[in-house]
Scaffold this active site. Structure first.
Site, PDB file in Angstrom:
ATOM      1  N   GLY A 113       0.834  -1.203   0.000  1.00  0.00           N
ATOM      2  CA  GLY A 113       0.000   0.000   0.000  1.00  0.00           C
ATOM      3  C   GLY A 113       0.862   1.243   0.000  1.00  0.00           C
ATOM      4  CB  SER A 114       0.051   4.725   0.843  1.00  0.00           C
ATOM      5  OG  SER A 114      -0.341   4.602   2.199  1.00  0.00           O
ATOM      6  CD  GLU A 164       4.716  -3.892  -3.810  1.00  0.00           C
ATOM      7  OE1 GLU A 164       4.808  -2.716  -4.189  1.00  0.00           O
ATOM      8  OE2 GLU A 164       3.807  -4.654  -4.147  1.00  0.00           O
ATOM      9  CB  CYS A 191       3.217  -0.077  -6.560  1.00  0.00           C
ATOM     10  SG  CYS A 191       3.452  -1.790  -6.876  1.00  0.00           S
ATOM     11  N   GLY A 247       2.535   2.167   5.272  1.00  0.00           N
ATOM     12  CA  GLY A 247       3.669   1.282   5.560  1.00  0.00           C
ATOM     13  C   GLY A 247       4.476   1.738   6.768  1.00  0.00           C
ATOM     14  NE  ARG A 274      -1.924   8.157   4.978  1.00  0.00           N
ATOM     15  CZ  ARG A 274      -2.677   7.682   5.962  1.00  0.00           C
ATOM     16  NH1 ARG A 274      -2.454   8.042   7.201  1.00  0.00           N
ATOM     17  NH2 ARG A 274      -3.674   6.839   5.713  1.00  0.00           N
TER      18      ARG A 274
HETATM   19  C1  UN1 Z   1       1.583  -3.580  -7.649  1.00  0.00           C
HETATM   20  O1  UN1 Z   1       1.282  -2.611  -8.356  1.00  0.00           O
HETATM   21  O2  UN1 Z   1       1.403  -3.533  -6.398  1.00  0.00           O
HETATM   22  O3  UN1 Z   1       5.087  -5.471 -12.003  1.00  0.00           O
HETATM   23  C2  UN1 Z   1       2.089  -4.855  -8.181  1.00  0.00           C
HETATM   24  C3  UN1 Z   1       3.885  -5.248 -12.124  1.00  0.00           C
HETATM   25  C4  UN1 Z   1       2.923  -6.298 -11.627  1.00  0.00           C
HETATM   26  C5  UN1 Z   1       2.734  -6.192 -10.151  1.00  0.00           C
HETATM   27  C6  UN1 Z   1       2.413  -4.824  -9.637  1.00  0.00           C
HETATM   28  N1  UN1 Z   1       3.440  -7.596 -11.956  1.00  0.00           N
HETATM   29  O4  UN1 Z   1       3.451  -4.240 -12.646  1.00  0.00           O
END
Ligand code: UN1
Length: 517
Positions: free
Chosen positions: A247-248, A269, A303, A252, A250
């Protein structure tokens, strides 16, 4: 059901996945129950209520933890390859449910159907990986400094793993954790995002079926649903040796502090601020495809989404023009319709954040190349569809330093050598993914060297998103330092033990210490 839901077979998908109008949000594998308030899941695709979920109360949580801790006692005794067999069956069930689950992901979260299927494919892939891993939970042997001594290390099951996942990958991230945790002999308690509770229920139903068919103890895989308060229960719970949270930054930071306060382990993550460096030796066509998919894929809500393009001044105008032309071709609309490239943002709140980020950029001096807009009219009734934007900016702008979960791409210019681009790329708080587009070996290797990218993921001639499950996934700095999925990420789900055995008839001490009685 709206026309969209009917037309794209959502009703059938929900039925196949065991989703009802009102669902119990708490599950210990075999039993499902809940005494809490109602959580409603609305689709960002058409703004319609999909179904309701009863939240997990504190008392429900206690039942879950009892079932989980009890299940761990026996599950850890099952040999790892047999646990792998369970994960193999789970992968098989996922294959059978790929279409239905992919549709639900697309409808509840809003990503394109192709990406919804891709996400389920990541689940299948991690299951395959985990099955092989179940016969490879290797430790090392070492040579002892003492005669007639043997030294080795082994990995034991850890216990209950708490999984907190985000809306943007509502099924795959849970599977990365669960598939590994299960072969490692751990049991899982999962709190999915409040924004995608139905994806959580669907996944739990699929895995619970496998557990029941194998007559395995209740509590191996548990589901809880609720807000951050439920997350707090998990992070504070000393019965949980590992919390894996996505998640964010913040969020984390709060998780990390809470888990560290009880000396638990956390696997984090968190946010990314991913850049692609485009050097004079880049293949332009590949660059445009990589950058556009990276920036607008999942509507900029990965992310790993590409947020910054760091382009050499000599090709800046060319890249800029090609990107603007590519953005004119983008089709924004119902993500279940495979003609469209970009679906909606997750909710109105995200749309507001997108608007504010664009405004803040302007106040800091950004220059808009492709303007952002909230789309309205037929097909856009949910209010969650936005126009992906391209903006010229400077890396020092506050807005460029932040992760905005929306399709806003910042163009940054560099001059001189690739070292200057690398310095810009590294000059943010986050450190998840990065890429360089170049056919120049020196530039590519420099980017990958110790003075190159400071991110957990560094790619050459591909974009920042779309990592394969075989590698360890995660990043440095404010991304949290955790590694999930492939390579040796499994080690965090186990406890390591070093064993020294003396098979001689005297007791020599290490370091040559003499101690005679
Ligand atoms: C995420 O956005 O939390 O590498 C995971 C990627 C994907 C996983 C993203 N396999 O874009």
């Amino acid at each position: 059901m709206t026309t969209i839901a009917i037309q794209f077979g959502i009703k059938e998908a929900l039925t196949q996945l065991g989703i009802r109008e009102v669902n119990e949000g708490t599950s210990t594998g075999k039993s499902s129950f809940s005494s809490g308030a109602i959580l409603e899941s609305y689709s960002p695709v058409d703004g319609q209520l999909i179904a309701k979920v009863k939240k997990t109360s504190a008392a429900d949580y206690e039942k879950v933890m009892q079932a989980a801790t009890e299940a761990f006692q026996s599950f850890r005794l099952i040999p790892a390859p047999q646990r792998g067999e369970i994960v193999r069956q789970f992968g098989e069930k996922l294959r059978k449910n790929k279409e239905a689950l992919g549709k639900l992901v697309s409808y509840e979260m809003g990503k394109s159907l192709q990406e919804g299927y891709g996400e389920v494919q990541e689940m299948i892939d991690i299951c395959d990986f985990a099955v092989g891993l179940s016969r490879q939970l290797h430790g090392l042997t070492m040579h002892s400094e003492r005669p007639n001594h043997r030294m080795y290390e082994q990995y034991h099951s850890l216990g209950v793993v708490g999984i907190i996942s985000a809306f943007n990958f509502p099924v795959a991230v849970w599977a990365w954790n669960t598939a590994l945790a299960l072969v490692c002999g751990d049991v899982c308690v999962w709190k999915p995002s409040e924004k995608t509770p139905l994806c959580g229920i669907a996944c739990q139903n699929i895995l619970a079926q496998v557990l029941q068919e194998n007559k395995l103890p209740e509590g191996i895989s548990c589901l809880i649903n609720g807000d951050y308060k439920l997350g707090e229960l998990l992070t504070k719970d000393s019965r949980i040796p590992l919390i894996s949270a996505t998640g964010s930054t913040r969020m984390g930071k709060i998780v990390a502090q809470t888990v560290a306060a009880r000396l638990g382990k956390s696997l984090l993550e968190l946010g990314g601020n991913n850049a692609i460096i485009v050097t004079p030796d880049a293949d332009i066509k590949m660059t445009i495809i990589g950058a556009v998919f990276g920036a607008v894929g999942t509507a900029g809500q990965r992310c790993t989404s590409t947020r910054r393009l760091i382009i050499h001044e000599s090709i800046y105008d060319k890249i800029k023009e090609s990107l603007v032309a590519a953005y004119q071709q983008l089709r924004i609309g119902n993500p279940l319709d495979e003609k469209n490239h970009v679906g909606p943002l997750i909710d109105i709140d995200a749309v507001e954040k997108y608007g504010k980020a664009l405004e803040k950029g302007i106040s800091e001096g950004t220059k808009i190349l492709v303007d952002g807009a909230v789309l309205s009219g037929a097909g856009y009734e949910s209010g969650c569809y936005v126009q992906p934007a391209i903006v010229e900016a400077d890396n020092s702008f506050e807005i460029v330093q932040q992760e905005t979960f929306a399709p806003i791409l910042y163009l940054l210019k560099y001059s001189g050598t690739v070292e200057n681009a690398i310095a810009i790329q590294n000059n943010v708080a986050q450190g998840l993914s990065s890429a360089i587009m170049t056919n120049n070996l020196r530039e590519a290797e420099l980017f990958l060297s110790v003075t190159g990218s400071d991110c957990g993921i560094a790619n050459v001639n591909i974009g920042t998103s779309g990592a394969e499950i075989g590698g360890a996934f995660g990043g440095e700095k404010e991304t949290g330092g955790g590694r999930e999925s492939g390579s040796d990420a499994w080690k965090v789900y186990m406890r390591r033990q070093t064993n020294t055995i003396n098979y001689g008839s005297s007791l020599p001490l290490a370091q040559g210490i003499k101690f005679d009685l």
